[in-house]
Design an enzyme around this catalytic site. Structure first.
Site, PDB file in Angstrom:
ATOM      1  N   ASN A 113       0.804  -1.226   0.000  1.00 20.99           N
ATOM      2  CA  ASN A 113       0.000   0.000   0.000  1.00 20.99           C
ATOM      3  C   ASN A 113       0.836   1.275   0.000  1.00 20.99           C
ATOM      4  OD1 ASN A 113       1.058   0.031   2.564  1.00 20.99           O
ATOM      5  ND2 ASN A 113      -0.876   0.485   3.595  1.00 20.99           N
ATOM      6  N   ARG A 250      -3.449   5.053  11.722  1.00 21.11           N
ATOM      7  CA  ARG A 250      -4.470   4.435  12.553  1.00 21.11           C
ATOM      8  C   ARG A 250      -5.117   5.514  13.420  1.00 21.11           C
ATOM      9  NH1 ARG A 250      -3.890   1.101   9.389  1.00 21.11           N
ATOM     10  NH2 ARG A 250      -3.590  -1.154   9.632  1.00 21.11           N
ATOM     11  N   GLN A 276     -13.529   2.615  13.270  1.00 22.66           N
ATOM     12  CA  GLN A 276     -13.899   2.303  11.903  1.00 22.66           C
ATOM     13  C   GLN A 276     -14.674   1.001  11.849  1.00 22.66           C
ATOM     14  OE1 GLN A 276     -10.624   2.864   8.998  1.00 22.66           O
ATOM     15  NE2 GLN A 276      -9.415   3.370  10.796  1.00 22.66           N
ATOM     16  N   HIS A 295     -11.605   4.305   5.152  1.00 17.64           N
ATOM     17  CA  HIS A 295     -10.213   3.846   5.144  1.00 17.64           C
ATOM     18  C   HIS A 295      -9.927   3.096   3.833  1.00 17.64           C
ATOM     19  CE1 HIS A 295      -6.780   2.283   7.923  1.00 17.64           C
ATOM     20  NE2 HIS A 295      -6.347   2.521   6.702  1.00 17.64           N
TER      21      HIS A 295
END
Length: 335
Positions: A113, A250, A276, A295
């Site tokens: 990512n 986070r 989340q 996210h």
């Protein structure tokens, strides 16, 4: 062997043909496992349905943002589990010590990512500094009030950007910000060499100094014991009035209640999303001056392909009785 994959639900799979990381597509692992005589169970459930499958599962695959929280109790009930694969990066949803005690190896697809999140960091910085979201909402609302949008819009050039963490994502974020002619400070556990700092265009700073001097702070560090609530009420108060905080790492790195207070008071102009998914009454849904997204920053179509390839590589090693590639290993029991 039974493999359980917990991935996010897709509201309309036919309309999203390029989405691999949903429960419906399951990273296209079905044929790969079926051809080798193994069972794949794909679900988006993280509760009772999952627990029923975990009882005899050998491998669990889960995304980091639709996570299965694995603690001692859950490992006790998953007595056959040998391998956990995070389909992405960030395995803070897994108790690594409990995994080791239960003989479970924890892996993630390191680097999958990096590009995607670095680009998203720049996107969110620009969206906040240029006050993009309120200006866009005017279009949707049929308004035309340039003064209202422009009063909170600024140039990024000439600003000081503080990067907390300068790993793979932080470094790529710095490279992408360098052409904007900003001053970049960074704080990290390990200082880069002078040559690396010159290439990235960054200067090392102690965390408190970085916080006090930065117009924009971008958190690019993992959630660990030392980073949980790193931005508490005191540290948020030490930020420049009117500065922006971008956190694509986070949510728990920032104290929720303290951040709400800082934004409502006007002290800060940017914030992140936690927990989340957020409940319908979460206060951050209604706060001003934000560039919130779900996210998805590390889940571009290209990132999902990298994730799928990495998961398959880890699975292939496991099926052959070999250890996963070392750069993918988060924790493992002693051999």
């Amino acid at each position: 062997m039974k493999v359980v994959a917990v991935l996010y639900p897709d509201s309309d799979p036919k309309a999203h043909p390029d989405v691999l990381a949903s429960a419906e597509r399951a990273l296209d692992l079905g044929p790969f496992l079926a051809d080798r005589g193994h069972e794949l169970v794909a679900t988006s459930d993280t509760g009772d349905e999952l627990d029923a499958h975990l009882g005899d599962a050998e491998v669990l695959i889960t995304t980091p943002f639709w996570p299965v929280y694995l603690d001692h109790d859950r490992f006790d009930r998953a007595s056959n589990l040998k391998l956990v694969i995070t389909a992405g990066v960030g395995s803070d949803h897994v108790d690594s010590e409990a995994a080791v005690e239960h003989g479970v190896t924890v892996t993630e697809v390191t680097g999958s990512n990096v590009v995607s999140v670095a680009e998203h960091n720049v996107l969110q910085i620009l969206a906040l500094v240029r006050n993009f979201v309120p200006a866009h909402e005017q279009v949707a609302d049929g308004r035309w009030d340039v003064a209202d949008a422009a009063q909170d819009a600024h140039d990024l050039e000439g600003k000081t950007v503080g990067l907390i963490g300068l790993g793979a994502i932080g470094a790529r974020t710095a490279l992408r910000l360098k052409p904007f002619d900003v001053t970049m400070l960074y704080s990290a556990r390990h200082r880069r060499s002078p040559a690396e700092e010159a290439v990235l265009g960054v200067r090392f700073a102690r965390l408190d100094d970085l916080v006090a001097r930065s117009d924009v702070i971008c958190a690019a560090l993992p959630l660990q014991q030392g980073s949980r609530s790193l931005f508490d009420r005191e540290r948020l108060a030490a930020m420049k009035p009117g500065s922006w905080l971008v956190n694509t790492a986070r949510g728990a790195i920032v104290d929720t209640d303290a951040l709400v207070e800082a934004v409502e008071s006007g002290h800060l102009a940017g914030y992140t999303w936690y927990p989340q998914p957020a409940p319908a009454d979460h206060p951050w849904r209604h706060l001003p001056r934000n560039a919130l997204t779900i996210h998805y920053s590390g889940m571009t179509v290209e990132a999902q392909q990298r994730i799928a390839d990495g998961v398959r590589e880890i699975l292939a090693a496991h099926l052959e009785g070999a250890s996963p590639p070392q750069d993918y290993v988060v924790s493992a029991p002693e051999s």
